[in-house]
Design an enzyme around this catalytic site. Structure first.
Site, PDB file in Angstrom:
ATOM      1  CD  GLU A 245      -7.835   2.249   0.502  1.00  0.00           C
ATOM      2  OE1 GLU A 245      -6.873   2.974   1.145  1.00  0.00           O
ATOM      3  OE2 GLU A 245      -8.578   2.498  -0.473  1.00  0.00           O
TER       4      GLU A 245
HETATM    5  C1  LIG Z   1      -7.028  -5.116  -6.786  1.00  0.00           C
HETATM    6  C2  LIG Z   1      -6.027  -4.075  -6.241  1.00  0.00           C
HETATM    7  C3  LIG Z   1      -6.393  -2.634  -6.491  1.00  0.00           C
HETATM    8  C4  LIG Z   1      -5.421  -1.723  -5.932  1.00  0.00           C
HETATM    9  N1  LIG Z   1      -5.682  -0.576  -6.278  1.00  0.00           N
HETATM   10  C5  LIG Z   1      -4.658   0.727  -6.017  1.00  0.00           C
HETATM   11  C6  LIG Z   1      -4.830   1.875  -6.445  1.00  0.00           C
HETATM   12  O1  LIG Z   1      -5.795   2.311  -6.901  1.00  0.00           O
HETATM   13  N2  LIG Z   1      -3.988   2.892  -6.175  1.00  0.00           N
HETATM   14  C7  LIG Z   1      -2.904   2.516  -5.394  1.00  0.00           C
HETATM   15  O2  LIG Z   1      -2.087   3.343  -5.223  1.00  0.00           O
HETATM   16  N3  LIG Z   1      -2.446   1.163  -5.007  1.00  0.00           N
HETATM   17  C8  LIG Z   1      -3.425   0.296  -5.431  1.00  0.00           C
HETATM   18  N4  LIG Z   1      -3.338  -1.305  -5.179  1.00  0.00           N
HETATM   19  C9  LIG Z   1      -1.991  -1.613  -4.491  1.00  0.00           C
HETATM   20  C10 LIG Z   1      -2.150  -2.007  -3.177  1.00  0.00           C
HETATM   21  O3  LIG Z   1      -2.468  -0.798  -2.378  1.00  0.00           O
HETATM   22  C11 LIG Z   1      -0.789  -2.725  -2.709  1.00  0.00           C
HETATM   23  O4  LIG Z   1      -0.925  -3.933  -3.480  1.00  0.00           O
HETATM   24  C12 LIG Z   1      -0.742  -2.916  -1.308  1.00  0.00           C
HETATM   25  O5  LIG Z   1      -0.538  -1.927  -0.573  1.00  0.00           O
HETATM   26  C13 LIG Z   1       0.410  -4.167  -0.935  1.00  0.00           C
HETATM   27  O6  LIG Z   1       1.612  -3.487  -1.584  1.00  0.00           O
HETATM   28  P1  LIG Z   1       2.381  -4.617  -2.456  1.00  0.00           P
HETATM   29  O7  LIG Z   1       1.580  -5.005  -3.517  1.00  0.00           O
HETATM   30  O8  LIG Z   1       3.663  -3.677  -2.969  1.00  0.00           O
HETATM   31  O9  LIG Z   1       2.810  -5.532  -1.460  1.00  0.00           O
HETATM   32  P2  LIG Z   1       4.321  -5.638  -0.708  1.00  0.00           P
HETATM   33  O10 LIG Z   1       4.586  -4.408   0.139  1.00  0.00           O
HETATM   34  O11 LIG Z   1       5.360  -6.578  -1.837  1.00  0.00           O
HETATM   35  O12 LIG Z   1       3.873  -6.930   0.354  1.00  0.00           O
HETATM   36  C14 LIG Z   1       4.106  -8.349   0.448  1.00  0.00           C
HETATM   37  C15 LIG Z   1       3.979  -8.854   1.879  1.00  0.00           C
HETATM   38  O13 LIG Z   1       5.010  -8.499   2.668  1.00  0.00           O
HETATM   39  C16 LIG Z   1       4.477  -7.790   3.585  1.00  0.00           C
HETATM   40  N5  LIG Z   1       5.434  -6.843   4.012  1.00  0.00           N
HETATM   41  C17 LIG Z   1       5.946  -5.617   3.141  1.00  0.00           C
HETATM   42  N6  LIG Z   1       6.622  -4.754   3.779  1.00  0.00           N
HETATM   43  C18 LIG Z   1       6.527  -5.488   5.188  1.00  0.00           C
HETATM   44  C19 LIG Z   1       7.286  -4.545   6.281  1.00  0.00           C
HETATM   45  N7  LIG Z   1       7.981  -3.432   6.129  1.00  0.00           N
HETATM   46  N8  LIG Z   1       7.169  -5.416   7.272  1.00  0.00           N
HETATM   47  C20 LIG Z   1       6.539  -6.632   7.411  1.00  0.00           C
HETATM   48  N9  LIG Z   1       6.035  -7.116   6.250  1.00  0.00           N
HETATM   49  C21 LIG Z   1       5.829  -6.315   5.271  1.00  0.00           C
HETATM   50  C22 LIG Z   1       3.099  -7.267   3.083  1.00  0.00           C
HETATM   51  O14 LIG Z   1       2.310  -7.402   4.454  1.00  0.00           O
HETATM   52  C23 LIG Z   1       2.703  -8.470   2.468  1.00  0.00           C
HETATM   53  O15 LIG Z   1       2.275  -9.432   3.234  1.00  0.00           O
HETATM   54  C24 LIG Z   1      -4.292  -2.141  -5.471  1.00  0.00           C
HETATM   55  C25 LIG Z   1      -3.898  -3.712  -5.337  1.00  0.00           C
HETATM   56  C26 LIG Z   1      -4.978  -4.498  -5.892  1.00  0.00           C
HETATM   57  C27 LIG Z   1      -4.252  -5.983  -5.917  1.00  0.00           C
END
Ligand SMILES: Cc1cc2nc3c(=O)[nH]c(=O)nc-3n(C[C@H](O)[C@H](O)[C@H](O)COP(=O)(O)OP(=O)(O)OC[C@H]3O[C@@H](n4cnc5c(N)ncnc54)[C@H](O)[C@@H]3O)c2cc1C
Length: 438
Positions: A245
Site C-alpha cells: 500500500e
Molecule cells: C506480499 C505482497 C503483496 C502485494 N500485493 C500487491 C497487489 O495486490 N497489487 C499491487 O499492485 N501491488 C502489490 N504489491 C506491491 C507493493 O505495493 C510494492 O512492493 C510496494 O509498494 C513497494 O514497491 P517496490 O516493491 O517496487 O519497492 P521499491 O519502490 O523498489 O522500494 C525499495 C525501497 O526504496 C524506497 N524508495 C522507493 N522510491 C523512493 C523515493 N522516491 N524516495 C525515497 N525512497 C524511495 C522504498 O521506500 C523502499 O524502502 C505487493 C507486494 C508484496 C510484497
C-alpha cells in the site's frame, strides 16, 4: 510493464505485459489491470476476467517471509483480449483510480493491523499471567507491565485515529451526496479529502503492529522464538504492512507533501498560522494557564503547542525551499513524524474525552492513562525530530529562535508519572485478561 493496443475492428484492447506481487492472483476471478494504451501519458484501468484461455498465465506462488495464507503471484498477459466496454471509467484516469484505491487500502490496512495488535496484546497478557519465573507470574514484573502497557496504548491510539478518520470520511461522503454528487463522485472525493490521514494511519499502525509483535515475542521469552507459539507468525506477518500500500517512506513523504500542496493551492492556510507562531516567539510568552484540574487541560494545551512546533518547522521549511522541499527528503520525513504523532495523540485524547463524558471519568481511568502515555511518547518524538529538522536547514539567530520555540512548545507544566500510568494500564489489561477497550 503492461501495454494495451486497440484491435483493428475497435472492439477490443489487446493487453500484453506482466505484473509482480499480485495478491489473491492464485484464485481470483477478476483482475483490475492498469495499462498504458499505446503512447498515452496516463495509464488506464481495465476489468479483466481471469481466463487462462485468454492469454493469462501465473508465476509460481512467491515464497514469502510472512502472510503465507495470502496468495501472491506474478501475472502475465499475452495479447489478452478485453472488450472496450471493460475499460474502468475513462481512458487515462487509471492513476487517479489507483491512488483512491490506495487511500482506502491504507485505512483498511490500519484496521487489519489493529486486530493483529489486539490479538497480540491479549495473547501476551494471558501468557504473562500463566508463566511463572522466580515463583512469580511474570505479569507482576514491572518490566513486563511496561511492555503490556505500551502495546495496549499503541493499539488504543491506532483505534482512536482510525475511528476518527473513518467517521470523517463517512461524513464527508454523506455531505457530498447531499450536495448532489453521484455516489461514485461522493466516495472518490470523500476519501481523497482524507488522503493525508490515510497515509498517517498506514505508517503509524503498521509500525506499531511490528513493535507490538516484537514485544510479544519478548514476553514469551524463548517460546516467542518458537514457531509453535503465536508470536513468531505475528511478527513475520506484521512485516509486510510497512511495505505494501506504498512503503512507509513514500507515505511519510506523501503526508507532508500533500499538505504542502494543499497550502500552495490555497486549500489550507499553512503559512498564515506559521507566521503567527513566528510572531509569538518574538513576543513575550503568555503566562495564562488553564485550570489543570479539568480532564486533559494539560494535554490539550500540549497538543496546541505541538501543532505550533509543526507549523514553525514545516512553515519555515516551505518558506525556505518552496516546491523544492520535496527534494529534501530527510526534512519531509522529520516533519511527517511530527505530523503523525500529533494526529495520533490528539485522536486518542478526543476519543477518551468523549467517552469520559459519556460513561464517567471513573470508568475510563486506563483509557485516560493511555492517552497521557501516548502523548508523553509523542512529545519525545517531536523534540527529537524537531531538532533534527531545524538544525538541518537553519543557522544563527533563526536556528536559536526555533530551538527555543521547540523547547517552549514541548514543555510540560506537570510532568506525568509515566511509570504509574503504565502500571495502571497493565493492571487493567491483566484484570480483563486481554485487550477489551471499545
Ligand atoms: C506480499 C505482497 C503483496 C502485494 N500485493 C500487491 C497487489 O495486490 N497489487 C499491487 O499492485 N501491488 C502489490 N504489491 C506491491 C507493493 O505495493 C510494492 O512492493 C510496494 O509498494 C513497494 O514497491 P517496490 O516493491 O517496487 O519497492 P521499491 O519502490 O523498489 O522500494 C525499495 C525501497 O526504496 C524506497 N524508495 C522507493 N522510491 C523512493 C523515493 N522516491 N524516495 C525515497 N525512497 C524511495 C522504498 O521506500 C523502499 O524502502 C505487493 C507486494 C508484496 C510484497
Amino acid at each position: 510493464k503492461t501495454k494495451a493496443v486497440l484491435s483493428k475492428d475497435g472492439k477490443h484492447y489487446l493487453i500484453s505485459g506482466q505484473k509482480m506481487w499480485i495478491s489473491n492472483a492464485g484464485f481470483c476471478k477478476l483482475f483490475i489491470v492498469f495499462a498504458r494504451i499505446e503512447d498515452d501519458k496516463n495509464i488506464t484501468g481495465f476489468i479483466v476476467e481471469n481466463d487462462p484461455a485468454n492469454g493469462i498465465s501465473l508465476g509460481d506462488e512467491e515464497k514469502k517471509l510472512g502472510i503465507h495464507s495470502s496468495s501472491t503471484r506474478q501475472v502475465f498477459f499475452n495479447e489478452t483480449k478485453i472488450p472496450v466496454e471493460n475499460m474502468l471509467s475513462e481512458r487515462g484516469s487509471g492513476f487517479k483510480i489507483a491512488m483512491n484505491a490506495l487511500n482506502i487500502g491504507r485505512i483498511k490496512l490500519a484496521a487489519a493491523c489493529l486486530e493483529a495488535q489486539r490479538r497480540v496484546v491479549s495473547e501476551a497478557v494471558n501468557y504473562a499471567i500463566e508463566r511463572k519465573q522466580f515463583k512469580t507470574a511474570i505479569i507482576n514484573f514491572g518490566a513486563i507491565k511496561a511492555k503490556i502497557a505500551q502495546m495496549a496504548t499503541n493499539a488504543y491510539a491506532g483505534e482512536s485515529a482510525s475511528y476518527r478518520a473513518a467517521k470523517n470520511i463517512e461524513d464527508r461522503i454523506a455531505m457530498r451526496l447531499e450536495d448532489g454528487n453521484s455516489h461514485q463522485e461522493a466516495e472518490l472525493k470523500g476519501v481523497e479529502e482524507y488522503a493525508i490521514e490515510c497515509s498517517i494511519l498506514k505508517v503509524a499502525v503498521s509500525e506499531d503492529v511490528q513493535q507490538t509483535a516484537d514485544e510479544g515475542i519478548q514476553i514469551f521469552g524463548g517460546m516467542g522464538f518458537s514457531a509453535e507459539a503465536p508470536m513468531e507468525s505475528a511478527w513475520r506477518d506484521a512485516r509486510i504492512a510497512r511495505i505494501y500500500e506504498g512503503t512507509n517512506e513514500i507515505n511519510r513523504m506523501l503526508a507532508v507533501g500533500m499538505l504542502v500542496k494543499k497550502a500552495m493551492k490555497g486549500h489550507v492556510d499553512l503559512l498564515g498560522p506559521a507566521t503567527k507562531v513566528g510572531e509569538e516567539l518574538m513576543g513575550i510568552p503568555s503566562f495564562e494557564t488553564p485550570d489543570y484540574s479539568v480532564l486533559f487541560a494539560e494535554e490539550n494545551e500540549m497538543i496546541a503547542k505541538l501543532k505550533k512546533a509543526f507549523l514553525m518547522i514545516a512553515g519555515s521549511a516551505v518558506q525556505k525551499f518552496g516546491t523544492d522541499l520535496e527534494k529534501h527528503q530527510q526534512i519531509l520525513l522529520a516533519a511527517s513524524d511530527i505530523l503523525i504523532e500529533v494526529y495520533m495523540a490528539e485522536s486518542t485524547i478526543l476519543r477518551t474525552e468523549k467517552n469520559a463524558k459519556r460513561f464517567g471519568e471513573d470508568k475510563q481511568q486506563a483509557q485516560i492513562a493511555m492517552a497521557q502515555l501516548y502523548l508523553y511518547n509523542a512529545v519525545d518524538v517531536v523534540i527529537q525530530k524537531g531538532k533534527e529538522a531545524i538544525v538541518s536547514f537553519s543557522e544563527g539567530d533563526e536556528q536559536r529562535l526555533m530551538l527555543m520555540g521547540l523547547k517552549r512548545f514541548t514543555k510540560y507544566t506537570n510532568q506525568p508519572n509515566v511509570a504509574s500510568l503504565r502500571e495502571l494500564i497493565a493492571d487493567k489489561v491483566a484484570n480483563d485478561k486481554g485487550y477489551t477497550f471499545d
